[in-house]
Design an enzyme around this catalytic site. Sequence first.
Site, PDB file in Angstrom:
ATOM      1  N   ARG A  86     -83.045 -56.370   5.802  1.00 27.25           N
ATOM      2  CA  ARG A  86     -83.764 -57.568   5.364  1.00 27.25           C
ATOM      3  C   ARG A  86     -82.839 -58.634   4.791  1.00 27.25           C
ATOM      4  O   ARG A  86     -83.259 -59.771   4.559  1.00 27.25           O
ATOM      5  CB  ARG A  86     -84.843 -57.189   4.341  1.00 27.25           C
ATOM      6  CG  ARG A  86     -86.049 -56.507   4.980  1.00 27.25           C
ATOM      7  CD  ARG A  86     -87.198 -56.422   4.001  1.00 27.25           C
ATOM      8  NE  ARG A  86     -86.970 -55.411   2.987  1.00 27.25           N
ATOM      9  CZ  ARG A  86     -87.617 -55.357   1.827  1.00 27.25           C
ATOM     10  NH1 ARG A  86     -88.497 -56.284   1.512  1.00 27.25           N
ATOM     11  NH2 ARG A  86     -87.361 -54.389   0.964  1.00 27.25           N
ATOM     12  N   GLY A  96     -82.378 -40.224   4.565  1.00 27.34           N
ATOM     13  CA  GLY A  96     -83.078 -40.221   3.291  1.00 27.34           C
ATOM     14  C   GLY A  96     -82.164 -40.050   2.098  1.00 27.34           C
ATOM     15  O   GLY A  96     -80.995 -39.671   2.220  1.00 27.34           O
ATOM     16  N   ASN A  98     -91.217 -45.119 -10.162  1.00 27.12           N
ATOM     17  CA  ASN A  98     -89.928 -44.451 -10.050  1.00 27.12           C
ATOM     18  C   ASN A  98     -88.822 -45.448  -9.731  1.00 27.12           C
ATOM     19  O   ASN A  98     -88.921 -46.219  -8.768  1.00 27.12           O
ATOM     20  CB  ASN A  98     -89.998 -43.395  -8.938  1.00 27.12           C
ATOM     21  CG  ASN A  98     -88.671 -42.713  -8.709  1.00 27.12           C
ATOM     22  OD1 ASN A  98     -87.925 -42.456  -9.643  1.00 27.12           O
ATOM     23  ND2 ASN A  98     -88.374 -42.421  -7.447  1.00 27.12           N
TER      24      ASN A  98
END
Length: 449
Positions: A15, A80, A169
């Site tokens: 982005r 991840g 979080n």
Amino acid sequence: MPIALVILAAGQGTRMNSDHPKVLHQIGGAPLIAHAMHSGAALEPERVIVVTGHGAAAVEKAVGVFDPEAICTRQDEQLGTGHAVLQAAPALDGFAGDVIVLYGDTPFISTDTLSRMVDARASHDIVVLGFEAADPGRYGRLMMEGDRLTRIVEAKDATPDELANPLCNSGLLAADAATLLRLLAKVETKNAAGEYYLTDVPALAAAEGLSATAITCPEAETLGINTRAELAGAEALFQAAKRAEMLDAGVTLAAPDTVHFAYDTYIGRDAVVEQNVVFGPGVTVESGATIRAFSHLEGAHVGADAIVGPYARLRPGAELGNDARIGNFVEVKAAQIGEGAKVNHLSYIGDATIGTASNIGAGTITCNYDGVMKHQTQIGARAFIGSNTMLVAPVTIGDEAMTASGSVITEDVPGEALAVARGKQINKPGLAAKLMARLRAIKAKQKGQ
């Protein structure tokens, strides 16, 4: 307890719409990754491990600049956050202590917050950093029972009831190294993204009867940078905080919103900074100095009570002694300006040493570059360099020597000597009028054609 930092910096940051790795975009003149490293450095970690991926070579080069002893390890596949931390396992071999997981695109975590995470580890096996978000939408939620953290739910996997929980979080986590790696080995990919989540660790810990908790910090500390707009917003937050820090330290800012600082700018008390001044990295300004409007400084040291500007530029290696004067449209690079020396107008001083109380006239240039190498100019104490002098280096001007205005100095000038190095003036009577008449006639003829 020894501490190791594991900083995740493998993401591409699509982005950002950039060819550069996201963590190399800058705030306050330093890449995002450097801010994360700086926050953790105050804990005096035994090891600093940076997990790289996209643009790994460039990220590793930047990491080495800020901490040559940092260890870089690569996450070749982006599977991840849990998978990313596991890539640090070889670098943690033999380490017996706590690991704190940080993110290279989260630049504002404070040392105080990290210290509180370390303190919380004294009574819990896993510590997660949380915050209450003004707009919690996309953040994972921390599910608490009293002070126990039972699990973390990613927003994309959460139920409506779980999404109603305002405690979010940040991604930061602290745990014993052996425990963290053992739990990560149990993480599976049964989630919407098909990734290994670091956020699965608290639930796995609870299943083993281990204790997990969360501490909180202000949302502003957890700001992650994902877009150019967020980068610009982060720069504004950084500048606002730095301006407040300077004002509290006794620095006068004539127009605070127009002054831009770098991450490492140091300015002593009772210094004055006028409007529209830019500080690049590596600048120290001592007490009582004045930096006048529209000046640009980087890699420079300004002595006490010195004056710089307006419209001056100090480049890397500029060293100004106490009470030195650098005036308008003067550029100084890799040069030492002695105590009380003056370079007041329209001059370039590079690769030079200027002695105490010397005066450099307007339009002076140290001609330091021959197209291949740089050469030194040495000017002694109390010398007077006449306006529009070209000093062709290497050259030495002695104490209390002078150069005549308009001179091109190619040889050393002894102390107390006057050097005159310019062509002899010849006047041609009447020639100016004849020349102008001829030129006007030519111009008139061209217009008539």
